[in-house]
Design a protein around this motif. Structure first.
Motif, PDB file in Angstrom:
ATOM      1  N   PHE A   1       0.832  -1.201   0.000  1.00  0.00           N
ATOM      2  CA  PHE A   1       0.000   0.000   0.000  1.00  0.00           C
ATOM      3  C   PHE A   1       0.870   1.255   0.000  1.00  0.00           C
ATOM      4  O   PHE A   1       0.609   2.211  -0.749  1.00  0.00           O
ATOM      5  CB  PHE A   1      -0.912  -0.019   1.221  1.00  0.00           C
ATOM      6  CG  PHE A   1      -2.013   1.009   1.187  1.00  0.00           C
ATOM      7  CD1 PHE A   1      -3.199   0.765   0.532  1.00  0.00           C
ATOM      8  CD2 PHE A   1      -1.849   2.228   1.821  1.00  0.00           C
ATOM      9  CE1 PHE A   1      -4.211   1.713   0.507  1.00  0.00           C
ATOM     10  CE2 PHE A   1      -2.838   3.188   1.799  1.00  0.00           C
ATOM     11  CZ  PHE A   1      -4.031   2.925   1.141  1.00  0.00           C
ATOM     12  N   ASN A   2       1.907   1.266   0.838  1.00  0.00           N
ATOM     13  CA  ASN A   2       2.772   2.443   0.931  1.00  0.00           C
ATOM     14  C   ASN A   2       3.571   2.658  -0.352  1.00  0.00           C
ATOM     15  O   ASN A   2       3.871   3.801  -0.726  1.00  0.00           O
ATOM     16  CB  ASN A   2       3.719   2.308   2.131  1.00  0.00           C
ATOM     17  CG  ASN A   2       2.980   2.426   3.452  1.00  0.00           C
ATOM     18  OD1 ASN A   2       1.886   2.979   3.509  1.00  0.00           O
ATOM     19  ND2 ASN A   2       3.555   1.900   4.507  1.00  0.00           N
ATOM     20  N   TYR A   3       3.915   1.573  -1.030  1.00  0.00           N
ATOM     21  CA  TYR A   3       4.589   1.697  -2.327  1.00  0.00           C
ATOM     22  C   TYR A   3       3.675   2.425  -3.311  1.00  0.00           C
ATOM     23  O   TYR A   3       4.115   3.319  -4.051  1.00  0.00           O
ATOM     24  CB  TYR A   3       4.962   0.317  -2.863  1.00  0.00           C
ATOM     25  CG  TYR A   3       5.279   0.312  -4.345  1.00  0.00           C
ATOM     26  CD1 TYR A   3       6.498   0.774  -4.830  1.00  0.00           C
ATOM     27  CD2 TYR A   3       4.324  -0.151  -5.278  1.00  0.00           C
ATOM     28  CE1 TYR A   3       6.774   0.787  -6.199  1.00  0.00           C
ATOM     29  CE2 TYR A   3       4.597  -0.141  -6.646  1.00  0.00           C
ATOM     30  CZ  TYR A   3       5.821   0.325  -7.089  1.00  0.00           C
ATOM     31  OH  TYR A   3       6.087   0.336  -8.438  1.00  0.00           O
ATOM     32  N   ILE A   4       2.401   2.070  -3.298  1.00  0.00           N
ATOM     33  CA  ILE A   4       1.452   2.668  -4.242  1.00  0.00           C
ATOM     34  C   ILE A   4       1.236   4.154  -3.955  1.00  0.00           C
ATOM     35  O   ILE A   4       1.239   4.975  -4.878  1.00  0.00           O
ATOM     36  CB  ILE A   4       0.116   1.901  -4.212  1.00  0.00           C
ATOM     37  CG1 ILE A   4       0.307   0.492  -4.791  1.00  0.00           C
ATOM     38  CG2 ILE A   4      -0.975   2.657  -4.957  1.00  0.00           C
ATOM     39  CD1 ILE A   4      -0.873  -0.413  -4.614  1.00  0.00           C
ATOM     40  N   ILE A   5       1.065   4.520  -2.689  1.00  0.00           N
ATOM     41  CA  ILE A   5       0.830   5.936  -2.392  1.00  0.00           C
ATOM     42  C   ILE A   5       2.083   6.761  -2.680  1.00  0.00           C
ATOM     43  O   ILE A   5       1.989   7.954  -2.973  1.00  0.00           O
ATOM     44  CB  ILE A   5       0.356   6.163  -0.937  1.00  0.00           C
ATOM     45  CG1 ILE A   5       1.444   5.783   0.062  1.00  0.00           C
ATOM     46  CG2 ILE A   5      -0.937   5.424  -0.666  1.00  0.00           C
ATOM     47  CD1 ILE A   5       1.104   6.187   1.492  1.00  0.00           C
ATOM     48  N   THR A   6       3.259   6.111  -2.621  1.00  0.00           N
ATOM     49  CA  THR A   6       4.489   6.815  -2.980  1.00  0.00           C
ATOM     50  C   THR A   6       4.546   7.045  -4.487  1.00  0.00           C
ATOM     51  O   THR A   6       4.885   8.148  -4.960  1.00  0.00           O
ATOM     52  CB  THR A   6       5.724   6.018  -2.529  1.00  0.00           C
ATOM     53  OG1 THR A   6       5.682   5.831  -1.113  1.00  0.00           O
ATOM     54  CG2 THR A   6       7.013   6.748  -2.904  1.00  0.00           C
ATOM     55  N   VAL A   7       4.214   5.997  -5.260  1.00  0.00           N
ATOM     56  CA  VAL A   7       4.213   6.103  -6.725  1.00  0.00           C
ATOM     57  C   VAL A   7       3.205   7.157  -7.175  1.00  0.00           C
ATOM     58  O   VAL A   7       3.458   7.932  -8.106  1.00  0.00           O
ATOM     59  CB  VAL A   7       3.877   4.732  -7.353  1.00  0.00           C
ATOM     60  CG1 VAL A   7       3.586   4.875  -8.839  1.00  0.00           C
ATOM     61  CG2 VAL A   7       5.030   3.757  -7.130  1.00  0.00           C
ATOM     62  N   GLU A   8       2.060   7.212  -6.507  1.00  0.00           N
ATOM     63  CA  GLU A   8       1.012   8.170  -6.878  1.00  0.00           C
ATOM     64  C   GLU A   8       1.266   9.564  -6.310  1.00  0.00           C
ATOM     65  O   GLU A   8       0.449  10.464  -6.502  1.00  0.00           O
ATOM     66  CB  GLU A   8      -0.349   7.658  -6.380  1.00  0.00           C
ATOM     67  CG  GLU A   8      -0.874   6.450  -7.128  1.00  0.00           C
ATOM     68  CD  GLU A   8      -1.421   6.811  -8.505  1.00  0.00           C
ATOM     69  OE1 GLU A   8      -1.654   8.021  -8.748  1.00  0.00           O
ATOM     70  OE2 GLU A   8      -1.608   5.905  -9.329  1.00  0.00           O
ATOM     71  N   ARG A   9       2.385   9.712  -5.576  1.00  0.00           N
ATOM     72  CA  ARG A   9       2.777  11.006  -5.012  1.00  0.00           C
ATOM     73  C   ARG A   9       1.704  11.582  -4.089  1.00  0.00           C
ATOM     74  O   ARG A   9       1.478  12.807  -4.035  1.00  0.00           O
ATOM     75  CB  ARG A   9       3.121  12.002  -6.137  1.00  0.00           C
ATOM     76  CG  ARG A   9       4.265  11.546  -7.027  1.00  0.00           C
ATOM     77  CD  ARG A   9       4.560  12.563  -8.126  1.00  0.00           C
ATOM     78  NE  ARG A   9       4.928  13.859  -7.590  1.00  0.00           N
ATOM     79  CZ  ARG A   9       6.153  14.181  -7.165  1.00  0.00           C
ATOM     80  NH1 ARG A   9       7.116  13.279  -7.204  1.00  0.00           N
ATOM     81  NH2 ARG A   9       6.409  15.386  -6.714  1.00  0.00           N
TER      82      ARG A   9
END
Length: 434
Positions: free
Chosen positions: A295-303
Motif C-alpha cells: 500500500f505504501n509503495y502505491i501511495i508513494t508512486v502516486e505522489r
C-alpha cells in the motif's frame, strides 16, 4: 480501460474501504485492493511480492515484533502477574484508592515486558479488575475503565510494538523511540495516581490493609527477577550492548528462563500454548505489514504524500498548528479506526510534511503513538473496553461513563507532549541516540 487506469488509485481506495466495512481483515483488504490497483494501472503485479519480500524479510527491525509478542505471552502464561501484583500492593496499596494505584503500577511494570496494551489488559489487567470488583469494593465500571486506561501505558513505555512499526515506516531509530517513551509513560502514571487519590477521597474508595514493611524484603525478592526484565532491556539499549532487535531476543530468552526455571510455572503444555499463540499473532501482524508495504509503495508512486504536503502548505500552518490539527485528526480517527489502520495506512501520508516543517520525527512518533493509544479507550470503537468486557463481563456502557475523566487527563498530557518536545527527546539525547 483508460478511465480505469486514470482512476486506479480511487478504485483501490473504494475497494479497501468497502471490503474493510464488509468485515474482511485489514491485511487482506490492503493486499487485495493493492493488487487491483497494479492490474488497473498496468503495472507488474509481481511488484506486490517484491515489496513484501524487501519490506518484511529485508528489514532486521521487523524481527523484534514476534520476539516481543513471544516474551509477553510467556509472562502471561507464566503467572508472573501474581508476583507483580503482590509487589505493587506492598508498595502503593496503602495509598488512597489502593487497588486502583496497584492497577496503575502493575501496568507500568508489565509494559516493560509486553509492549502491547492488549497483552497488559488481558493478562495482569484481568486479575486486578477482579480484585477491584470483589465484595463491591469499587464500582465495576470504574474498575474496568481504570484497567483500560492504565493499559494504555503499555505501548508508550519500552518496549513498544507500535513504535517498532512507526520506525519501519519513518526510518527513525527504534532505540531513540523506546527511550523517548519513558518520560511520557512515567508522566501518565504519576498524573493518573494523583487523580485516583483525589477521586478516592471524593468517592470514598476503600483503603487496603497495609502489608507490613517487614514482609517487603521477601515480596521484593519474589518479584525481583520479573522486575529485572525492563532494566535489562533498557540498560542494554542505553549502554549500546545490543540493538533493539537484539533486546527483543534477550527479553524473549530471559522470559523463557524466568518462567521455566526461576518460577517453574511453564511446563511443556504451557510452552506449546505460548508458541501457538505467538505464531498466530505473528502471522496476523506479518500479513498486516505485507499489506502496508504494498500500500505504501502505491501511495508513494502516486505522489500522495506530496499532494498532502501541498494541502497543508496552502493552509500556511505553523509547526504547532500542524501538530494540533494532526492531533485532532488522529483523535477523531481513533473513535472509528483501529491502531493498525491509522499507523500503517494513514501515518505515512503525513511524515514527509512533518519532515519538511522541521519537526523531529522521533517527537512526532511519540505524540502520534500516544494519540493512537487514547483511541483504544475512545467510544464507540475503544477496543480495550470490549476486551475487558469479554474478560470480566463489565458492560461497556458502564465503563464509558467512568472513562471520560481519564480521557480528559490523557488529552491534556497529549497537549503537553505536543508543546514540549523535550519531554520525548531529552532521554534519547542524553543517551546519544539523537
Amino acid at each position: 480501460m483508460e478511465f480505469l487506469a486514470d482512476n486506479a488509485l480511487w478504485i483501490m481506495l473504494v475497494i479497501l474501504v468497502t471490503t474493510t466495512i464488509a468485515g474482511m481483515p485489514l491485511a487482506i483488504s490492503m493486499i487485495t485492493s493493492s493488487i487491483f490497483y497494479l492490474m488497473l494501472a498496468g503495472r507488474d503485479v509481481g511488484l506486490a511480492a517484491e515489496n513484501v519480500l524487501n519490506g518484511v524479510f529485508g528489514n532486521f527491525v521487523a524481527l523484534a515484533v514476534p520476539l516481543f509478542i513471544f516474551a509477553a505471552n510467556i509472562m502471561n502464561a507464566g503467572k508472573v502477574s501474581d508476583r507483580l501484583l503482590t509487589f505493587a500492593l506492598a508498595v502503593v496499596g496503602r495509598m488512597p484508592g489502593g487497588l486502583a494505584q496497584v492497577n496503575i503500577m502493575t501496568s507500568l511494570i508489565f509494559s516493560g515486558m509486553s509492549g502491547s496494551a492488549i497483552s497488559d489488559a488481558a493478562g495482569v489487567g484481568k486479575v486486578i479488575t477482579g480484585m477491584m470488583m470483589k465484595d463491591g469494593r469499587y464500582p465495576r465500571g470504574f474498575a474496568g475503565a481504570m484497567t483500560a486506561t492504565s493499559s494504555v501505558v503499555g505501548p508508550i513505555f519500552p518496549p513498544s510494538i507500535p513504535m517498532v512499526f512507526y520506525a519501519l515506516i519513518s526510518s527513525t531509530s527504534v532505540g531513540a523511540l523506546f527511550l523517548g517513551g519513558v518520560v511520557p509513560a512515567l508522566l501518565v502514571c504519576i498524573v493518573l495516581a494523583i487523580a485516583v487519590m483525589i477521586m478516592a477521597k471524593i468517592r470514598g474508595f476503600p483503603v487496603e490493609e497495609a502489608i507490613p514493611w517487614r514482609s517487603f524484603p521477601m515480596v521484593f525478592i519474589r518479584a525481583f527477577p520479573a522486575l529485572l526484565m525492563p532494566v535489562i532491556l533498557l540498560g542494554g539499549i542505553y549502554s549500546g550492548a545490543f540493538t533493539p532487535t537484539e533486546a527483543a531476543a534477550v527479553s524473549a530468552f530471559y522470559a523463557l528462563l524466568l518462567a521455566s526455571f526461576a518460577y517453574r510455572v511453564l511446563g511443556p503444555r504451557e510452552f506449546y500454548g505460548v508458541v501457538l499463540s505467538t505464531v498466530k499473532t505473528t502471522a496476523i501482524v506479518t500479513l498486516i505489514l505485507c499489506g502496508a508495504f504494498i500500500f505504501n509503495y502505491i501511495i508513494t508512486v502516486e505522489r500522495v504524500p506530496q499532494a498532502v504536503f501541498g494541502i497543508f502548505d496552502s493552509m500556511d500552518l505553523s509547526v504547532i498548528g500542524f501538530l494540533l490539527l494532526l492531533n485532532v485528526l488522529y483523535l477523531l480517527m481513533g473513535c472509528v479506526l483501529d491502531v493498525s489502520t491509522i499507523l500503517l495506512v494513514v501515518t505515512p501520508l503525513f511524515i514527509p510534511t512533518a519532515s519538511a516543517l522541521g519537526i523531529d520525527l522521533h517527537h512526532l512518533g511519540i505524540v502520534l503513538v500516544f494519540n493512537m493509544m487514547i483511541g483504544l479507550i475512545t467510544p464507540p470503537y475503544g477496543i480495550l473496553l470490549f476486551i475487558i468486557k469479554a474478560l470480566t463481563g463489565i458492560p461497556v456502557a458502564e465503563m464509558i461513563r467512568e472513562t471520560w475523566i481519564f480521557l480528559a487527563i490523557l488529552i491534556v498530557i497529549l497537549l503537553v507532549l505536543t508543546f514540549v518536545p523535550a519531554l520525548s527527546l531529552w532521554l534519547p539525547r542524553v543517551a546519544g541516540m539523537l
